[in-house]
Design a protein around this motif. Structure first.
Motif, PDB file in Angstrom:
ATOM      1  N   THR A 235       1.029  -1.291   0.156  1.00 58.50           N
ATOM      2  CA  THR A 235       0.020   0.380  -0.197  1.00 58.50           C
ATOM      3  C   THR A 235       0.807   1.747   0.146  1.00 58.50           C
ATOM      4  O   THR A 235       2.541   1.349   0.329  1.00 58.50           O
ATOM      5  CB  THR A 235      -1.125  -0.090   1.056  1.00 58.50           C
ATOM      6  OG1 THR A 235      -0.100   0.202   2.456  1.00 58.50           O
ATOM      7  CG2 THR A 235      -1.162  -1.537   1.245  1.00 58.50           C
ATOM      8  N   SER A 239      -0.938   7.611   4.575  1.00 57.96           N
ATOM      9  CA  SER A 239      -2.095   8.370   5.059  1.00 57.96           C
ATOM     10  C   SER A 239      -1.530   9.128   6.074  1.00 57.96           C
ATOM     11  O   SER A 239      -2.085  10.287   6.753  1.00 57.96           O
ATOM     12  CB  SER A 239      -2.506   6.836   5.792  1.00 57.96           C
ATOM     13  OG  SER A 239      -2.046   6.511   6.376  1.00 57.96           O
ATOM     14  N   ARG A 281     -12.495   7.639   1.671  1.00 52.94           N
ATOM     15  CA  ARG A 281     -11.766   8.744   2.806  1.00 52.94           C
ATOM     16  C   ARG A 281     -12.844   9.717   2.763  1.00 52.94           C
ATOM     17  O   ARG A 281     -13.157  10.990   3.240  1.00 52.94           O
ATOM     18  CB  ARG A 281     -10.397   8.918   2.716  1.00 52.94           C
ATOM     19  CG  ARG A 281      -9.752  10.147   2.554  1.00 52.94           C
ATOM     20  CD  ARG A 281      -8.030  11.104   2.212  1.00 52.94           C
ATOM     21  NE  ARG A 281      -7.889  11.546   2.656  1.00 52.94           N
ATOM     22  CZ  ARG A 281      -7.938  12.783   2.319  1.00 52.94           C
ATOM     23  NH1 ARG A 281      -8.729  13.333   1.278  1.00 52.94           N
ATOM     24  NH2 ARG A 281      -7.586  14.056   3.186  1.00 52.94           N
ATOM     25  N   HIS A 343      -1.126  -1.480   9.092  1.00 51.99           N
ATOM     26  CA  HIS A 343      -2.041  -2.184   7.255  1.00 51.99           C
ATOM     27  C   HIS A 343      -3.053  -2.379   8.053  1.00 51.99           C
ATOM     28  O   HIS A 343      -3.964  -2.590   8.613  1.00 51.99           O
ATOM     29  CB  HIS A 343      -0.935  -3.372   7.625  1.00 51.99           C
ATOM     30  CG  HIS A 343      -1.500  -3.719   6.023  1.00 51.99           C
ATOM     31  ND1 HIS A 343      -2.363  -4.532   6.054  1.00 51.99           N
ATOM     32  CD2 HIS A 343      -0.782  -3.925   4.855  1.00 51.99           C
ATOM     33  CE1 HIS A 343      -2.838  -4.527   5.014  1.00 51.99           C
ATOM     34  NE2 HIS A 343      -1.098  -3.959   4.114  1.00 51.99           N
ATOM     35  N   MET A 348      -8.343  -3.978  10.568  1.00 47.90           N
ATOM     36  CA  MET A 348      -9.594  -4.545  11.004  1.00 47.90           C
ATOM     37  C   MET A 348      -9.667  -5.457  11.254  1.00 47.90           C
ATOM     38  O   MET A 348     -10.873  -5.576  11.572  1.00 47.90           O
ATOM     39  CB  MET A 348     -10.082  -4.918   8.922  1.00 47.90           C
ATOM     40  CG  MET A 348     -10.461  -4.180   7.685  1.00 47.90           C
ATOM     41  SD  MET A 348     -10.287  -4.522   6.814  1.00 47.90           S
ATOM     42  CE  MET A 348     -11.587  -5.748   6.053  1.00 47.90           C
ATOM     43  N   LEU A 373      -2.160   6.539  17.057  1.00 48.36           N
ATOM     44  CA  LEU A 373      -1.828   7.191  15.381  1.00 48.36           C
ATOM     45  C   LEU A 373      -0.970   8.216  14.486  1.00 48.36           C
ATOM     46  O   LEU A 373      -1.843   9.500  15.063  1.00 48.36           O
ATOM     47  CB  LEU A 373      -3.162   6.541  14.281  1.00 48.36           C
ATOM     48  CG  LEU A 373      -3.223   5.572  14.274  1.00 48.36           C
ATOM     49  CD1 LEU A 373      -5.472   5.414  14.032  1.00 48.36           C
ATOM     50  CD2 LEU A 373      -2.838   4.734  13.215  1.00 48.36           C
ATOM     51  N   ASP A 375      -1.137   8.294  11.250  1.00 48.50           N
ATOM     52  CA  ASP A 375      -2.125   9.304  10.456  1.00 48.50           C
ATOM     53  C   ASP A 375      -3.717   9.202  11.432  1.00 48.50           C
ATOM     54  O   ASP A 375      -5.278   9.034  10.229  1.00 48.50           O
ATOM     55  CB  ASP A 375      -2.059   8.244   9.324  1.00 48.50           C
ATOM     56  CG  ASP A 375      -2.964   7.406  10.040  1.00 48.50           C
ATOM     57  OD1 ASP A 375      -3.503   6.873  10.326  1.00 48.50           O
ATOM     58  OD2 ASP A 375      -2.501   5.686   9.164  1.00 48.50           O
ATOM     59  N   ALA A 380     -11.584   8.950   9.419  1.00 46.09           N
ATOM     60  CA  ALA A 380     -11.594   7.933   8.584  1.00 46.09           C
ATOM     61  C   ALA A 380     -11.450   6.381   9.785  1.00 46.09           C
ATOM     62  O   ALA A 380     -11.728   5.456   9.338  1.00 46.09           O
ATOM     63  CB  ALA A 380     -10.424   7.672   8.288  1.00 46.09           C
ATOM     64  N   GLY A 384     -13.724   3.734  10.175  1.00 43.10           N
ATOM     65  CA  GLY A 384     -12.713   2.199  10.527  1.00 43.10           C
ATOM     66  C   GLY A 384     -13.560   1.750  11.397  1.00 43.10           C
ATOM     67  O   GLY A 384     -14.378  -0.053  11.088  1.00 43.10           O
TER      68      GLY A 384
HETATM   69  P1  FAD Z   1      -3.679   2.893   1.500  1.00 46.90           P
HETATM   70  O1  FAD Z   1      -3.850   1.807   0.732  1.00 46.90           O
HETATM   71  O2  FAD Z   1      -2.631   3.505  -0.126  1.00 46.90           O
HETATM   72  O3  FAD Z   1      -4.423   3.856   0.528  1.00 46.90           O
HETATM   73  C1  FAD Z   1      -4.595   5.755   0.562  1.00 46.90           C
HETATM   74  C2  FAD Z   1      -5.354   6.867   0.969  1.00 46.90           C
HETATM   75  O4  FAD Z   1      -6.617   5.846   1.043  1.00 46.90           O
HETATM   76  C3  FAD Z   1      -4.981   6.131   2.310  1.00 46.90           C
HETATM   77  O5  FAD Z   1      -3.777   6.916   2.947  1.00 46.90           O
HETATM   78  C4  FAD Z   1      -6.145   6.962   2.851  1.00 46.90           C
HETATM   79  O6  FAD Z   1      -6.185   8.275   3.155  1.00 46.90           O
HETATM   80  C5  FAD Z   1      -7.094   6.139   2.625  1.00 46.90           C
HETATM   81  N1  FAD Z   1      -7.630   5.146   2.704  1.00 46.90           N
HETATM   82  C6  FAD Z   1      -7.114   4.437   2.384  1.00 46.90           C
HETATM   83  N2  FAD Z   1      -8.488   3.122   3.262  1.00 46.90           N
HETATM   84  C7  FAD Z   1      -9.175   3.782   3.820  1.00 46.90           C
HETATM   85  C8  FAD Z   1     -10.314   4.175   4.464  1.00 46.90           C
HETATM   86  N3  FAD Z   1     -10.511   1.996   4.418  1.00 46.90           N
HETATM   87  N4  FAD Z   1     -11.158   4.342   5.122  1.00 46.90           N
HETATM   88  C9  FAD Z   1     -10.667   6.275   4.787  1.00 46.90           C
HETATM   89  N5  FAD Z   1      -9.733   5.762   4.318  1.00 46.90           N
HETATM   90  C10 FAD Z   1      -8.489   5.514   3.632  1.00 46.90           C
HETATM   91  N6  FAD Z   1      -7.173   6.022   8.016  1.00 46.90           N
HETATM   92  C11 FAD Z   1      -6.382   7.026   8.622  1.00 46.90           C
HETATM   93  O7  FAD Z   1      -6.102   7.583   7.183  1.00 46.90           O
HETATM   94  N7  FAD Z   1      -6.539   7.667   9.681  1.00 46.90           N
HETATM   95  C12 FAD Z   1      -7.260   7.409  10.611  1.00 46.90           C
HETATM   96  O8  FAD Z   1      -7.699   7.330  11.939  1.00 46.90           O
HETATM   97  C13 FAD Z   1      -7.663   5.482  10.405  1.00 46.90           C
HETATM   98  N8  FAD Z   1      -8.024   4.590  10.787  1.00 46.90           N
HETATM   99  C14 FAD Z   1      -8.716   3.823  11.204  1.00 46.90           C
HETATM  100  C15 FAD Z   1      -9.417   2.572  11.793  1.00 46.90           C
HETATM  101  C16 FAD Z   1      -9.983   1.685  11.604  1.00 46.90           C
HETATM  102  C17 FAD Z   1     -10.364   0.612  12.800  1.00 46.90           C
HETATM  103  C18 FAD Z   1      -9.865   1.144  10.047  1.00 46.90           C
HETATM  104  C19 FAD Z   1     -10.107  -0.295   9.858  1.00 46.90           C
HETATM  105  C20 FAD Z   1      -8.751   2.194   9.550  1.00 46.90           C
HETATM  106  C21 FAD Z   1      -8.533   3.216   9.463  1.00 46.90           C
HETATM  107  N9  FAD Z   1      -8.220   3.943   8.694  1.00 46.90           N
HETATM  108  C22 FAD Z   1      -7.641   5.588   9.217  1.00 46.90           C
HETATM  109  C23 FAD Z   1      -8.722   3.659   7.186  1.00 46.90           C
HETATM  110  C24 FAD Z   1      -7.394   3.027   6.851  1.00 46.90           C
HETATM  111  O9  FAD Z   1      -6.793   1.782   7.676  1.00 46.90           O
HETATM  112  C25 FAD Z   1      -5.860   3.460   6.515  1.00 46.90           C
HETATM  113  O10 FAD Z   1      -5.952   4.917   6.049  1.00 46.90           O
HETATM  114  C26 FAD Z   1      -4.493   2.877   5.620  1.00 46.90           C
HETATM  115  O11 FAD Z   1      -4.441   1.758   5.841  1.00 46.90           O
HETATM  116  C27 FAD Z   1      -3.369   3.995   4.828  1.00 46.90           C
HETATM  117  O12 FAD Z   1      -2.614   3.796   4.726  1.00 46.90           O
HETATM  118  P2  FAD Z   1      -2.071   3.358   3.194  1.00 46.90           P
HETATM  119  O13 FAD Z   1      -1.822   5.134   3.340  1.00 46.90           O
HETATM  120  O14 FAD Z   1      -0.654   3.095   2.839  1.00 46.90           O
HETATM  121  O15 FAD Z   1      -3.360   3.346   2.363  1.00 46.90           O
END
Ligand code: FAD
Length: 474
Positions: A235, A239, A281, A343, A348, A373, A375, A380, A384
């Motif tokens: 990924t 974030s 997001r 991750h 989840m 966190l 992020d 989000a 989540g």
């Molecule tokens: P990538 O897979 O590369 O996705 C790109 C971008 O999309 C992310 O950087 C993020 O901005 C957005 N994104 C991705 N998945 C989600 C999602 N399910 N919901 C909303 N946005 C998403 N994300 C946060 O940014 N801040 C949080 O506080 C946060 N808390 C979470 C709590 C729980 C219980 C869960 C299940 C998810 C949460 N997420 C949160 C969403 C997600 O897990 C993270 O955004 C993601 O893991 C960030 O990794 P990445 O940048 O490599 O994501």
């Protein structure tokens, strides 16, 4: 004329709508300000390492603005209300004619801005922008004009709307012809608990853009196959940058399209899969605006407030510390505690474990996540947690309960991720990694690793009963 840009959650000079608008008049003097509010951050459970990440980015922002002849002033106030008072005095002192800022959507931020607008609207011109989202909240609606409660139709409408919208990224402003002559003082460390950011997330807009570019070029095509495997860097890990606005979602979209021009059409490809996460997001932020009570620790599905959660402080502590006896859960929590990032698949799994195995109120988990966190983002995080707890819109139904052992077997088959974070299991062979104590017993060895703190099959029954009782009473 003097234009003031108030930086909040948009710590970048490239593709920043408020900054670009303030700089559009080449004759204006442009100054900028950032106000730290540690008391408010404490109330919002902001992680010390996120505060440190903000601080480091402020230093970078101050120097890149200075190169363009724009001073960044800095002030620390305890609460948002104090920030409003201070800003009123500041605009008077600096004879500001127009104030520019990018909107924030959380309930306290909205109240702060409303108070400020009321206080200043007769003194100066206010320019507000929707900048942290691809499309403004309220602009993607059902046929009846309301917000969608279900993600898939939201996405359909969203993508349609997106194709009709101007999502170009804006360039960073040029150096001013009339740079401000005064000096802005160096930014002092915040009065907030100190923590290191760590090396995983280098500081600066350029570092964020490099990461984006590399990800879109080298990884996006494999995103669908790799995104669920925590042992792989599959990924973007963008974030933390998106959460504090070092990077904008438009920059993400435009870079994705530059590398994959058909991202929007090819719906079974990795590029679309990644775009889909950016739309999640958006979905959660749009929801927060449509239902502001989500900012107040309220579940979306009201009857779930009747679930009788367990008061189990020791279990909560074991979960927080990564000592539950479930290897994938523990590895994930230790990654969070050590780095401030986790991750998505693991978020989840651990949220489901806290709520559906330990039957602990999802709000305890939501709060703990925020406190760790890098992020941390209200929309989000809340989205989540409510998804996993089955209390939210479009959530997994309450009777769908992850089995933490089979989740581990599916997504970290060889235990590579587990072994990276749980050294006590270093000697357990691959095929036994998800049942370490069974292996240890056969070997007549004792592991320095806890036995499972709860039996999944029994916990599952108790959780179903607790949800069903709450539902039947509603
Ligand atoms: P990538 O897979 O590369 O996705 C790109 C971008 O999309 C992310 O950087 C993020 O901005 C957005 N994104 C991705 N998945 C989600 C999602 N399910 N919901 C909303 N946005 C998403 N994300 C946060 O940014 N801040 C949080 O506080 C946060 N808390 C979470 C709590 C729980 C219980 C869960 C299940 C998810 C949460 N997420 C949160 C969403 C997600 O897990 C993270 O955004 C993601 O893991 C960030 O990794 P990445 O940048 O490599 O994501």
């Amino acid at each position: 004329t003097t234009h003031l840009v108030w930086f909040r959650n948009d710590l970048r000079i490239t593709d920043n709508r408020a900054l670009a608008a303030a700089c559009a008049d080449v004759d204006a003097t442009v100054i900028a300000v950032f106000i730290a509010t540690p008391g408010q951050w404490r109330r919002h459970d902001m992680a010390p390492r996120q505060a440190a990440f903000i601080y480091q980015h402020l230093l970078a922002l101050q120097s890149s603005l200075a190169e363009r002849g724009i001073p960044l002033y800095y002030q620390q106030c305890e609460l948002f209300s104090d920030a409003v008072d201070w800003l009123k005095a500041f605009v008077a002192e600096h004879k500001v004619d127009a104030l520019f800022y990018n909107n924030q959507y959380e309930i306290n931020e909205v109240a702060r801005d409303a108070a400020l607008d009321k206080a200043l609207s007769t003194e100066l011109t206010l320019h507000r922008f929707d900048d942290s989202l691809l499309l403004p909240p309220g602009s993607v609606t059902t046929g009846e004009g309301g917000m969608y409660k279900v993600y898939t139709p939201f996405r359909r409408a969203f993508l349609q709307r997106l194709s009709e919208s101007d999502t170009r990224s804006l360039a960073a402003p040029q150096a001013r012809n009339n740079p401000y002559k005064g000096q802005s003082a160096p930014i002092k460390p915040f009065d907030y608990p100190q923590e290191e950011v760590g090396d995983d997330f280098p500081i600066g807009e350029e570092a964020a853009r490099d990461r984006l570019r590399r990800f879109c070029r080298e990884n996006v095509q494999d995103y669908l196959e790799q995104r669920d495997l925590p042992a792989i860097d599959g990924t973007s890990t963008l974030s933390p940058y998106l959460a504090i606005g070092v990077l904008s979602p438009r920059q993400c979209l435009n870079r994705l399209r530059a590398e994959h021009p058909h991202a929007l059409e090819k719906t079974d490809g990795g590029a679309f899969g990644w775009l889909n996460e950016l739309v999640w997001r958006e979905f959660y932020r749009h929801l927060l605006v449509a239902w502001p009570h989500l900012c107040k620790h309220k579940p979306f599905i009201e009857w779930t407030d009747g679930v009788r959660w367990r008061d189990a402080p020791d279990d909560l502590k074991a979960w927080q510390a990564g000592k539950t006896g479930y290897p994938i859960v523990d590895a994930a929590m230790r990654q969070l505690n050590a780095t401030g990032w986790m991750h998505n698949r693991l978020r989840m799994i651990v949220s489901s474990f806290l709520v559906k195995d330990l039957l602990i109120d999802w709000r305890s988990g939501e709060r703990y996540f925020m406190s760790q966190l890098l992020d941390g983002d209200l929309a989000a995080n809340n989205g989540g947690w409510q998804w996993g707890a089955s209390t939210g819109t479009d959530a997994a139904p309450y009777f769908r309960i992850f089995n933490p052992t089979t989740q581990g077997e599916r997504f970290d088959k060889q235990g590579r991720f587990i072994k990276a974070w749980v050294p006590e299991l270093a000697e357990v062979p691959e095929k036994d990694i998800h049942h370490p104590h069974q292996w240890a017993e056969k070997q007549r060895r004792v592991l320095d690793y806890p036995h499972p703190i709860i039996d999944h099959a029994r916990a599952r029954k108790d959780t179903l009963a607790a949800f069903e009782t709450a539902k039947s009473r509603a």
